[in-house]
Design an enzyme around this catalytic site. Structure first.
Site, PDB file in Angstrom:
ATOM      1  N   LYS A  83      40.854 -35.020 -14.075  1.00 54.29           N
ATOM      2  CA  LYS A  83      41.234 -35.481 -12.775  1.00 54.29           C
ATOM      3  C   LYS A  83      40.370 -36.583 -12.256  1.00 54.29           C
ATOM      4  CE  LYS A  83      43.835 -33.618  -8.815  1.00 54.29           C
ATOM      5  NZ  LYS A  83      43.853 -32.477  -7.905  1.00 54.29           N
TER       6      LYS A  83
HETATM    7  O1  G3P Z   1      44.996 -31.109  -4.934  1.00 55.38           O
HETATM    8  C1  G3P Z   1      45.268 -32.251  -4.354  1.00 55.38           C
HETATM    9  C2  G3P Z   1      46.099 -31.912  -3.013  1.00 55.38           C
HETATM   10  O2  G3P Z   1      47.093 -31.159  -3.314  1.00 55.38           O
HETATM   11  C3  G3P Z   1      45.296 -31.523  -1.892  1.00 55.38           C
HETATM   12  O3  G3P Z   1      46.147 -31.447  -0.830  1.00 55.38           O
HETATM   13  O4  G3P Z   1      46.621 -30.331   1.482  1.00 55.38           O
HETATM   14  O5  G3P Z   1      44.499 -31.022   0.962  1.00 55.38           O
HETATM   15  O6  G3P Z   1      46.221 -32.572   1.270  1.00 55.38           O
HETATM   16  P1  G3P Z   1      46.020 -31.281   0.855  1.00 55.38           P
END
Ligand code: G3P
Length: 214
Positions: A83
């Site tokens: 990633k």
């Molecule tokens: O892993 C990346 C993403 O899904 C993070 O989500 O909820 O931290 O915006 P969030």
């Protein structure tokens, strides 16, 4: 459509794996920090539970550093997907890794043009963060629609991995649009099963069955 679980908590992955609907796992430095363990330990354990793509994120911000970390992460397991952040250095690292046949997930995507850059360097996945756009009063799902159109226009094979999913409506919306993958926290995945009419209907069936046994 594939479902990935977005967490660094191994117990959540074990619980969701039992449902038979988890195709892969995504993590990020915040999620790994919440686990209180090292990334290498968590990723190793996840790879033993789920036989599918497992995203592990680099911390370096320069291309050389990212490639160095990527080499270490790919040693953990064949299913590890690297990633990378959607920066010029991240795109450059993605180009190098794609040329070597290493799977990548370009993250922190907030615009269709950024997604176009990731596709051009052969990213395996692009991760548009829909919940974070919604948080700003923008429309995260509109971004998924834009990327779907652009990728289809040119036949790009980069998979659209809808990320930053917060609730079941996000899952329905990105599935309607045609995202290839939805990655979601354990809680959102668990919520997909529920409908009050299912609970009420089942209660009624069981009550009627019990009556008929008397
Ligand atoms: O892993 C990346 C993403 O899904 C993070 O989500 O909820 O931290 O915006 P969030």
């Amino acid at each position: 459509m594939e479902f990935f679980i977005d967490t660094g908590i191994v117990d959540e992955i074990k619980a969701a794996a039992k449902w038979g609907i988890v195709d892969g796992v995504t993590t990020n430095p915040t999620l790994i920090a919440k686990s209180g363990r090292t990334q290498a330990d968590v990723i190793k354990e996840i790879c033993a539970i789920i036989d599918g793509p497992i995203s592990a994120e680099v911390i370096a911000t320069d291309t050389v550093g990212m490639l160095k970390e990527a080499r270490e992460l790919t040693k953990i397991h064949d299913n590890v997907v690297i990633k990378l952040p959607l920066t010029a250095d991240g795109i450059s690292a993605c180009h190098a890794l794609s040329s070597d046949g290493i799977k990548t997930n370009v993250t922190l995507c907030f615009s269709a043009n950024q997604a176009l850059l990731a596709a051009k360097v052969g990213a395996t996945y692009i991760s548009p963060f829909i919940g974070r756009l919604d948080d700003l009063g923008q429309d995260g799902c509109q971004l998924i629609e834009e990327i779907r159109t652009i990728y289809d226009n040119y036949g790009f094979t980069t998979k659209i991995l809808a990320a930053s999913i917060r609730h079941p409506m996000h899952v329905r919306d990105v599935a309607m649009i045609g995202a290839d993958v939805a990655t979601m926290p354990y809680k959102a995945m668990e919520q997909l099963f529920h409908h009050p009419l299912t609970d009420r209907g089942l209660e009624q069936f069981l009550a009627d069955h019990a009556k008929s046994q008397k």
